[in-house]
Write a protein that holds these residues in place. Structure first.
Motif, PDB file in Angstrom:
ATOM      1  N   ALA A  37      -6.222   1.620   4.916  1.00 35.98           N
ATOM      2  CA  ALA A  37      -7.494   1.794   5.617  1.00 35.98           C
ATOM      3  C   ALA A  37      -8.665   1.432   4.710  1.00 35.98           C
ATOM      4  O   ALA A  37      -9.615   0.771   5.131  1.00 35.98           O
ATOM      5  CB  ALA A  37      -7.623   3.230   6.116  1.00 35.98           C
ATOM      6  N   ARG A  38      -8.564   1.846   3.463  1.00 36.20           N
ATOM      7  CA  ARG A  38      -9.629   1.551   2.508  1.00 36.20           C
ATOM      8  C   ARG A  38      -9.722   0.045   2.246  1.00 36.20           C
ATOM      9  O   ARG A  38     -10.810  -0.523   2.139  1.00 36.20           O
ATOM     10  CB  ARG A  38      -9.364   2.299   1.202  1.00 36.20           C
ATOM     11  CG  ARG A  38     -10.522   2.242   0.193  1.00 36.20           C
ATOM     12  CD  ARG A  38     -10.200   3.001  -1.079  1.00 36.20           C
ATOM     13  NE  ARG A  38      -9.861   4.395  -0.812  1.00 36.20           N
ATOM     14  CZ  ARG A  38      -8.653   4.913  -0.972  1.00 36.20           C
ATOM     15  NH1 ARG A  38      -7.648   4.153  -1.393  1.00 36.20           N
ATOM     16  NH2 ARG A  38      -8.425   6.188  -0.715  1.00 36.20           N
ATOM     17  N   ALA A  39      -8.575  -0.624   2.160  1.00 38.33           N
ATOM     18  CA  ALA A  39      -8.551  -2.057   1.857  1.00 38.33           C
ATOM     19  C   ALA A  39      -9.178  -2.892   2.970  1.00 38.33           C
ATOM     20  O   ALA A  39      -9.787  -3.930   2.698  1.00 38.33           O
ATOM     21  CB  ALA A  39      -7.116  -2.513   1.603  1.00 38.33           C
TER      22      ALA A  39
ATOM     23  N   LYS B 100      -3.770   5.544   4.007  1.00 38.67           N
ATOM     24  CA  LYS B 100      -5.181   5.700   3.650  1.00 38.67           C
ATOM     25  C   LYS B 100      -5.613   4.588   2.690  1.00 38.67           C
ATOM     26  O   LYS B 100      -6.778   4.176   2.692  1.00 38.67           O
ATOM     27  CB  LYS B 100      -5.446   7.078   3.058  1.00 38.67           C
ATOM     28  CG  LYS B 100      -4.754   7.349   1.728  1.00 38.67           C
ATOM     29  CD  LYS B 100      -5.085   8.745   1.214  1.00 38.67           C
ATOM     30  CE  LYS B 100      -4.419   9.036  -0.133  1.00 38.67           C
ATOM     31  NZ  LYS B 100      -4.745  10.403  -0.615  1.00 38.67           N
ATOM     32  N   ASP B 101      -4.666   4.096   1.880  1.00 37.93           N
ATOM     33  CA  ASP B 101      -4.966   2.973   0.984  1.00 37.93           C
ATOM     34  C   ASP B 101      -5.171   1.697   1.787  1.00 37.93           C
ATOM     35  O   ASP B 101      -6.040   0.878   1.470  1.00 37.93           O
ATOM     36  CB  ASP B 101      -3.821   2.786  -0.020  1.00 37.93           C
ATOM     37  CG  ASP B 101      -3.582   4.031  -0.868  1.00 37.93           C
ATOM     38  OD1 ASP B 101      -4.563   4.551  -1.425  1.00 37.93           O
ATOM     39  OD2 ASP B 101      -2.427   4.482  -0.953  1.00 37.93           O
TER      40      ASP B 101
ATOM     41  N   SER C 108     -11.404  -1.657   5.146  1.00 36.67           N
ATOM     42  CA  SER C 108     -12.698  -1.063   5.508  1.00 36.67           C
ATOM     43  C   SER C 108     -12.698  -0.494   6.925  1.00 36.67           C
ATOM     44  O   SER C 108     -13.650  -0.671   7.697  1.00 36.67           O
ATOM     45  CB  SER C 108     -13.829  -2.096   5.353  1.00 36.67           C
ATOM     46  OG  SER C 108     -13.884  -2.587   4.035  1.00 36.67           O
ATOM     47  N   LYS C 109     -11.597   0.185   7.265  1.00 28.12           N
ATOM     48  CA  LYS C 109     -11.480   0.828   8.567  1.00 28.12           C
ATOM     49  C   LYS C 109     -11.142   2.298   8.352  1.00 28.12           C
ATOM     50  O   LYS C 109     -10.512   2.663   7.360  1.00 28.12           O
ATOM     51  CB  LYS C 109     -10.363   0.184   9.401  1.00 28.12           C
ATOM     52  CG  LYS C 109     -10.562  -1.280   9.719  1.00 28.12           C
ATOM     53  CD  LYS C 109     -11.571  -1.484  10.815  1.00 28.12           C
ATOM     54  CE  LYS C 109     -11.621  -2.948  11.238  1.00 28.12           C
ATOM     55  NZ  LYS C 109     -12.655  -3.197  12.271  1.00 28.12           N
ATOM     56  N   PRO C 110     -11.557   3.190   9.278  1.00 27.33           N
ATOM     57  CA  PRO C 110     -11.172   4.605   9.152  1.00 27.33           C
ATOM     58  C   PRO C 110      -9.672   4.776   9.343  1.00 27.33           C
ATOM     59  O   PRO C 110      -9.020   3.959  10.009  1.00 27.33           O
ATOM     60  CB  PRO C 110     -11.966   5.288  10.270  1.00 27.33           C
ATOM     61  CG  PRO C 110     -12.269   4.204  11.247  1.00 27.33           C
ATOM     62  CD  PRO C 110     -12.426   2.941  10.447  1.00 27.33           C
ATOM     63  N   LEU C 111      -9.130   5.835   8.771  1.00 29.16           N
ATOM     64  CA  LEU C 111      -7.701   6.107   8.883  1.00 29.16           C
ATOM     65  C   LEU C 111      -7.285   6.277  10.345  1.00 29.16           C
ATOM     66  O   LEU C 111      -6.171   5.896  10.727  1.00 29.16           O
ATOM     67  CB  LEU C 111      -7.342   7.361   8.081  1.00 29.16           C
ATOM     68  CG  LEU C 111      -5.854   7.760   8.039  1.00 29.16           C
ATOM     69  CD1 LEU C 111      -5.017   6.631   7.471  1.00 29.16           C
ATOM     70  CD2 LEU C 111      -5.677   9.029   7.216  1.00 29.16           C
TER      71      LEU C 111
ATOM     72  N   TYR D  24       0.831  -1.194   0.000  1.00 27.93           N
ATOM     73  CA  TYR D  24       0.000   0.000   0.000  1.00 27.93           C
ATOM     74  C   TYR D  24       0.867   1.246   0.000  1.00 27.93           C
ATOM     75  O   TYR D  24       1.728   1.413   0.874  1.00 27.93           O
ATOM     76  CB  TYR D  24      -0.930  -0.014   1.222  1.00 27.93           C
ATOM     77  CG  TYR D  24      -1.784  -1.255   1.274  1.00 27.93           C
ATOM     78  CD1 TYR D  24      -2.958  -1.349   0.529  1.00 27.93           C
ATOM     79  CD2 TYR D  24      -1.388  -2.351   2.040  1.00 27.93           C
ATOM     80  CE1 TYR D  24      -3.719  -2.505   0.554  1.00 27.93           C
ATOM     81  CE2 TYR D  24      -2.148  -3.514   2.081  1.00 27.93           C
ATOM     82  CZ  TYR D  24      -3.314  -3.589   1.325  1.00 27.93           C
ATOM     83  OH  TYR D  24      -4.068  -4.727   1.338  1.00 27.93           O
TER      84      TYR D  24
END
Length: 271
Positions: free
Chosen positions: A143-145, A140-141, A147-150, A136
């Motif tokens: 976190a997106r992967a 932030k990438d 499914s959690k907030p940053l 990653y």
């Protein structure tokens, strides 16, 4: 019938179908757990319930494995595999994952992170491990992967990187389900004070919002000056610019003092 255990046997952690072969029957002796599995604790009672359900209804959802030199490493479904061990199964249904190494590691870690029965500490460890794969570009990438907030990812890093190693070991050994927000607040405490604050929190003496105050150094109690009870008057005369003291009580005091300590003598005028 325990419906929760049956639901585990049927639908626990259903893997993605892309890159997964047809189901095969593997000998239990060839299957082993993922050493990087973030989940370290498996509730014995829950495993027994799952084992009884599988014994009665069979394993409907197979585990997912990847081929290794030593055999087949589990990617998803370690609870089901452990339940098979309990009931003495010789074989287990498994789907072979056919992906490259980085995808396999990502799949295994994300599968664990997205479970709802891991402790916050176990999830934090998995998040950091996933970041260390280098897959990653930015957090932030990541976190997106998963499914959690940053903010969750940031707290996970604080816990893993700043928490006292002894505290981390205690959490793992004693299987403490301490919340991520509590661990993150504890990681903000000075390293030399963390263990003291951690122990007081576990003992129920303080709460999370009291960590900073508890970590402050205690104010030293002022030392009271030693007072001498004078039974008779002490003679004080002045000569050559010096004060001369006399009297038995004054000389007795100097025989009792400890030379490495500091003392203060107060002269009071008696009218």
């Amino acid at each position: 019938m325990n419906l929760d255990a049956l639901d585990d046997a049927v639908s626990e952690s259903k893997p993605r179908t892309s890159g997964i072969s047809d189901v095969m029957e593997l000998e239990m002796s060839l299957v082993y757990a993922n050493p990087h599995q973030p989940r370290k604790h498996f509730d014995p009672d829950s495993l027994v319930e799952l084992a009884e359900s599988i014994k009665s209804h069979g394993l409907i959802q197979p585990i997912s494995v990847v081929r290794r030199t030593a055999g087949y490493m589990i990617i998803a479904g370690e609870r089901r595999w452990r339940a098979h061990q309990i009931i003495g199964s010789v074989t287990i249904k498994a789907a072979l994952v056919v992906k490259d190494e980085s995808e396999i590691e990502e799949m295994a870690l994300i599968e664990n992170i997205q479970r709802d029965d891991l402790t916050d500490y176990e999830i934090a460890m998995a998040v950091v491990r996933l970041w260390e794969t280098g897959m990653y570009p930015q957090k932030k990438d990541l976190a997106r992967a998963i499914s959690k907030p940053l903010s969750f990812v940031s707290k996970a890093f604080s816990v893993v990187n700043k928490l006292d190693p002894e505290i981390r070991a205690d959490i793992e050994e004693n299987k403490r389900d301490t919340g991520l927000s509590v661990l993150e607040e504890l990681s903000r405490v000075e390293p030399e004070k963390q263990r003291e604050v951690y122990d007081r929190y576990n003992a129920g003496e303080i709460k999370r919002d009291e960590f900073k105050e508890a970590a402050k150094p205690k104010a030293e109690k002022p030392i009271e000056p030693k007072k001498i009870k004078v039974q008779r008057e002490v003679a004080v005369t002045q000569g050559d610019g010096r004060l001369l003291f006399g009297g038995d009580d004054f000389h007795r005091f100097f025989r009792e003092v400890e030379p490495w300590k500091k003392y203060k003598i107060t002269i009071e005028e008696i009218v």
